[in-house]
Scaffold this active site. Sequence first.
Site, PDB file in Angstrom:
ATOM      1  N   CYS A  36      -2.577   4.253   7.125  1.00 35.30           N
ATOM      2  CA  CYS A  36      -2.080   3.640   8.362  1.00 35.30           C
ATOM      3  C   CYS A  36      -2.314   4.502   9.592  1.00 35.30           C
ATOM      4  O   CYS A  36      -2.070   4.060  10.706  1.00 35.30           O
ATOM      5  CB  CYS A  36      -0.587   3.355   8.228  1.00 35.30           C
ATOM      6  SG  CYS A  36       0.347   4.863   7.939  1.00 35.30           S
ATOM      7  N   CYS A 106       3.542   5.197   2.357  1.00 34.45           N
ATOM      8  CA  CYS A 106       4.254   5.941   3.402  1.00 34.45           C
ATOM      9  C   CYS A 106       4.976   7.143   2.812  1.00 34.45           C
ATOM     10  O   CYS A 106       5.140   8.168   3.478  1.00 34.45           O
ATOM     11  CB  CYS A 106       5.276   5.048   4.092  1.00 34.45           C
ATOM     12  SG  CYS A 106       4.630   3.438   4.541  1.00 34.45           S
TER      13      CYS A 106
END
Length: 156
Positions: A36, A106
């Site tokens: 990301c 994440c």
Amino acid sequence: MAMEYSEKVMEHFAHPHNVGTLDDANGVGEVGNAKCGDIMRMYLKITDDEIIEDVKFQTFGCASAIATSSIATDMIKGKPLSEALKLTNQAVVESLDGLPAVKVHCSVLAEQAVKAAIADYYKRKGIPYESPCDGCAEGCCGHDHGHGHEHSHEEE
Ligand code: FES
């Protein structure tokens, strides 16, 4: 809310622990998430007998990155480096009672940032260390902090 987060994730996201920077850190790691593009910075204050006395993090990552870093820093604070190096994103995710599958990437930031900060500590100390961190964006492991290493030649 479309995404299903556990109560623990929400709690750590709303009130994250160990957020900030450490002026007297002797190990700093920065990693980028290849997936990301978000960034995480981890500051460690490590004692001479290799105990993590203090830890703080900063992230531009999402709620999951904040929650995982919050709990990961709790998990390594006061612990020896040898234990912190065993921290896995899987253990972090488990302590949060899970993360939505699309958000698991994440959680990798926290683990990698801790390992990068430990690698930095060893590098500053001049201790050879093979970083277990891989797969992160450049600037993480083996990153030279641009601190010129001057060869002083002492005359007898
Ligand atoms: Fe980037 Fe979560 S989406 S850290």
